[in-house]
Design an enzyme around this catalytic site. Structure first.
Site, short mmCIF file in Angstrom:
data_model
loop_
_atom_site.label_atom_id
_atom_site.label_comp_id
_atom_site.label_asym_id
_atom_site.label_seq_id
_atom_site.Cartn_x
_atom_site.Cartn_y
_atom_site.Cartn_z
N HIS A 125 0.82 -1.21 0.00
CA HIS A 125 0.00 0.00 0.00
C HIS A 125 0.85 1.26 0.00
O HIS A 125 1.87 1.33 0.68
CB HIS A 125 -1.02 0.00 1.15
CG HIS A 125 -0.46 -0.01 2.53
ND1 HIS A 125 -0.26 1.15 3.26
CD2 HIS A 125 -0.08 -1.02 3.35
CE1 HIS A 125 0.20 0.84 4.47
NE2 HIS A 125 0.33 -0.47 4.55
N ASP B 161 -0.58 4.27 0.60
CA ASP B 161 -1.16 5.27 1.50
C ASP B 161 -0.49 5.14 2.88
O ASP B 161 0.08 4.10 3.22
CB ASP B 161 -2.68 5.12 1.64
CG ASP B 161 -3.13 3.81 2.27
OD1 ASP B 161 -2.49 2.75 2.02
OD2 ASP B 161 -4.12 3.82 3.04
N GLU C 208 -5.31 1.03 2.24
CA GLU C 208 -5.11 0.00 3.27
C GLU C 208 -5.37 0.57 4.66
O GLU C 208 -6.01 -0.07 5.50
CB GLU C 208 -3.70 -0.58 3.18
CG GLU C 208 -3.52 -1.90 3.94
CD GLU C 208 -3.24 -1.75 5.43
OE1 GLU C 208 -3.43 -2.74 6.17
OE2 GLU C 208 -2.84 -0.65 5.86
N1 BES Z 1 1.15 -2.90 8.13
C1 BES Z 1 0.03 -2.85 9.01
C2 BES Z 1 -0.37 -4.21 9.52
C3 BES Z 1 0.51 -4.77 10.58
C4 BES Z 1 0.74 -4.07 11.76
C5 BES Z 1 1.06 -6.01 10.44
C6 BES Z 1 1.52 -4.59 12.74
C7 BES Z 1 1.85 -6.53 11.42
C8 BES Z 1 2.09 -5.82 12.58
C9 BES Z 1 -1.14 -2.22 8.29
O1 BES Z 1 -0.77 -1.11 7.51
C10 BES Z 1 -2.14 -1.72 9.33
O2 BES Z 1 -1.84 -0.75 9.98
N2 BES Z 1 -3.30 -2.35 9.43
C11 BES Z 1 -4.39 -1.89 10.24
C12 BES Z 1 -5.65 -2.42 9.61
C13 BES Z 1 -6.87 -1.54 9.76
C14 BES Z 1 -6.68 -0.14 9.24
C15 BES Z 1 -8.04 -2.20 9.07
C16 BES Z 1 -4.29 -2.40 11.66
O3 BES Z 1 -3.71 -3.47 11.92
O4 BES Z 1 -4.75 -1.69 12.54
MN MN Z 2 0.92 -1.49 6.38
MN MN Z 3 -0.52 0.65 8.87
#
Ligand code: BES
Ligand code: MN
Ligand code: MN
Length: 455
Positions: A86, A88, A153
């Site tokens: 992503h 963003d 994302e």
């Molecule tokens: N890259 C993260 C996901 C992540 C965070 C994977 C920590 C492993 C460890 C992703 O960009 C993210 O922040 N996801 C959000 C999802 C939500 C916005 C639906 C999250 O995990 O809060």
């Molecule tokens: Mn991420």
């Molecule tokens: Mn994130």
């Protein structure tokens, strides 16, 4: 291969300079003021993809922020990788807690500081540079590659599920590859084979039409903030178990094999607590720390508001109270089902004196993949070669809701090869990305293409 690795050395500084350039663009998806920046970012990625030799490069409308897609499919008979990431980023506030402006990248020691450096622009750039190095020195890739970078994302991938369904053939692949997770410890590469899911809701309570004098009315009307905290206090017991009826019905325990792997990872609760300034840790009884963090569901109040927040005191019974709550889910828990169970339980606790509105916001399934799928093993060999260390097998507490959608629609395993670090400050001030990981990451993806090409 050696020419390709030489190319990395020769272009080491240019790669960093180009990374700086993409980190300068404030592509904050949640803020409409940045909508033009989102387009600038998408166009820049399109230019980058074209420059390195990707084909069929497109910026595709979605109804929200666009998807950037491209492909290189000239390796007939070889597996196809769909690489997702992503472009963003999260908002920057509180901006005064940053040591340098979030969109003016600075390098200090081994780290580059900027919003989006780790999450996720630095990590998607690894793939672009690996492809560039292969095409520039070999004229071809040992695998077929499709790139899909989205701009939503961080706001729940609002339009991506529909996009994937509408472009199923275009996106068809043998493996989905994502670099959007941290490693467990510096120097040691990691493969993440599980992510948690998410259910996010808002609860609104209304007691009266207007705020009231607490002397003239207190005693005869129920206070909505009192009611809200009474209700929310019933979501968990004092040993950390969630009390929503049926909440644990679909939770799968971790396997013995996973348990073994997990207990071998070095984890110090004291260091972990110190790193975040917590006097002590807290978690559900009966589980190990990493299990609590990666493989057990949670319930959290993310924000709660209402009533008087100003200086001094005000004797008031507020008309309304609000809370945002979320639950991290584990594989097999269905976010819609959990949202419904939360809703029913909260509704059963609303006193007669209150009107309630409970809105589900966004959510997504968790994910766990098979540790011995050949693509994952190819990733393990590639990471080991680049970093010179054994690979950590990780689950993560965070969520990438689209992962399960990819797995179901593309019907391919999702490989999470992430290059962040535990102190990357994702979503927080002073987000940073290790330049060592950036360069070794590029090397590892070159090895990975090679390994997958031999499958
Ligand atoms: N890259 C993260 C996901 C992540 C965070 C994977 C920590 C492993 C460890 C992703 O960009 C993210 O922040 N996801 C959000 C999802 C939500 C916005 C639906 C999250 O995990 O809060
Ligand atoms: Mn991420
Ligand atoms: Mn994130």
């Amino acid at each position: 291969m050696s020419k390709t690795l030489d190319f990395l050395n020769e272009n080491h500084d240019r790669f960093e300079q180009e990374l700086v350039d993409i980190l300068k663009i404030p592509s904050i998806s949640s803020n409409p003021d940045n909508n033009d920046d989102m387009l600038v970012m998408a166009e820049l990625l399109k230019v980058e993809m074209s420059k390195i030799g990707m084909k069929n490069v497109q910026v595709i409308e979605t109804g929200g922020h666009p998807v950037v897609y491209s492909e290189w499919l000239d390796a007939p008979g070889k597996p196809t990788l769909l690489i997702y990431g992503h472009y963003d980023v999260q908002p920057v506030d509180p901006v005064d807690l940053w040591d340098s402006p979030p969109f003016e990248p600075v390098v200090k020691g081994d780290k580059i500081f900027a919003r989006g450096s780790a999450d996720d622009k630095g990590q998607i750039f690894i793939h672009l540079k690996a492809i560039e190095a292969c095409l520039a020195t070999q004229g071809e890739l040992p695998v077929n590659v499709k790139l899909i970078f989205e701009g939503e994302e961080e706001v729940g991938s609002i339009h991506l599920e529909e996009f994937i369904k509408d472009h199923e053939d275009m996106l068809n692949a043998d493996y989905v590859v994502i670099s959007d997770t941290p490693m467990f410890r510096e120097g040691y590469p990691g493969i993440t084979y599980g992510l948690r899911g998410l259910a996010y809701l808002q609860v609104n309570l209304r007691g009266t039409n207007t705020d009231l004098h607490s002397g003239s009315f207190g005693g005869l009307v129920k206070n909505p903030i009192n009611a809200l905290v009474e209700i929310l206090a019933q979501m968990k017991d004092d040993v950390g178990r969630i009390l929503i009826p049926g909440f644990y019905d679909d939770v799968l325990p971790i396997t013995d094999n996973e348990h073994n792997k997990l207990s071998k990872l070095p984890f110090s609760p004291k260091e972990f607590a110190d790193s975040i300034g917590a006097p002590a840790l807290f978690g559900e009884t009966g589980f190990e720390d990493l299990e609590r963090l990666w493989a057990r569901p949670t319930f959290d109040i993310n924000g709660i508001w209402g009533g008087f927040q100003g200086e001094g005191a005000k004797t008031v019974i507020p008309a309304e109270a609000h809370a945002k709550v979320s639950m991290r889910l584990v594989a097999n828990q269905n976010p819609e089902d959990i949202a419904q169970k939360f809703k029913s339980y909260v509704e059963s606790l609303i006193p007669d004196s209150m009107e309630a509105e409970i809105d589900a916001m966004h959510g997504g399934f968790g994910y766990v993949t098979d540790l011995d799928n050949p693509g994952l093993q190819a990733g393990v060999r590639a990471l080991k070669k680049a970093f010179g260390k054994e690979v950590d097998f990780l689950r993560e507490g965070g969520s990438i809701p689209i992962v399960k959608v990819f797995a179901d629609i593309i019907k391919a395993p999702v490989l999470l090869m992430g290059y962040g670090l535990p102190d990357q400050n994702a979503h927080a001030p002073n987000e940073n990305f290790s330049l060592t990981n950036f360069h070794k990451g590029i090397e590892s993806i070159i090895y990975f293409f090679d390994e997958v090409g031999q499958l």
